[in-house]
Design a protein around this motif. Structure first.
Motif: not given
Length: 134
Positions: A75-78, A94-103
């Motif tokens: 799961h890659h960051a800028d 892929k969903i152009r927004g936030l998912h629990e993975n981002d947190f």
């Protein structure tokens, strides 16, 4: 780190293949309290945090360590860094927004910081863990 943030950091990212809606802003705000120092941006909704360092080499080292965690989790960051700073930004492309993975990833990146997060008021306006006057 709070117990909730520790719980997030202990999770692994689940592959997101798209086809689901991104997390709404209200839900994102409930997760945000679990990742101190991060803030919500928009267009698309994303998480962002800037870490401060004493020189270029320390910022670069941190950016490389963040990249290693991102690669390990898939799961890659800028990541943007320069002399004395490293800005990390997460969202699920892929969903152009936030998912629990981002947190989850934000919690893992917080764990890489050398010193604990200190709220802006205590650090005289800078929310990074190394910006305190000592």
């Amino acid at each position: 780190m709070t117990a909730e943030a520790t719980d997030l950091a202990a999770k692994t990212c689940e592959p997101c293949r798209g086809g689901i809606p991104p997390m709404d802003r209200e839900m994102a705000e409930t997760y945000l309290v679990q990742v101190p120092g991060w803030s919500l941006g928009s267009d698309p909704d994303h998480l962002v945090r800037t870490f401060k360092f004493g020189d270029f080499a320390a910022a670069q080292d941190f950016a490389v360590r963040v990249g290693g965690v991102c690669e390990a989790e898939g799961h890659h960051a800028d990541i943007n860094y320069g002399w004395g700073y490293c800005t990390v930004k997460f969202w699920t492309h892929k969903i152009r927004g936030l998912h629990e993975n981002d947190f989850v990833m934000a919690a893992k990146v917080n764990g890489l910081a050398d010193t604990p997060y200190m709220p802006a008021l205590a650090s005289e306006g800078d929310v990074s863990p190394t910006a305190r006057k000592g």
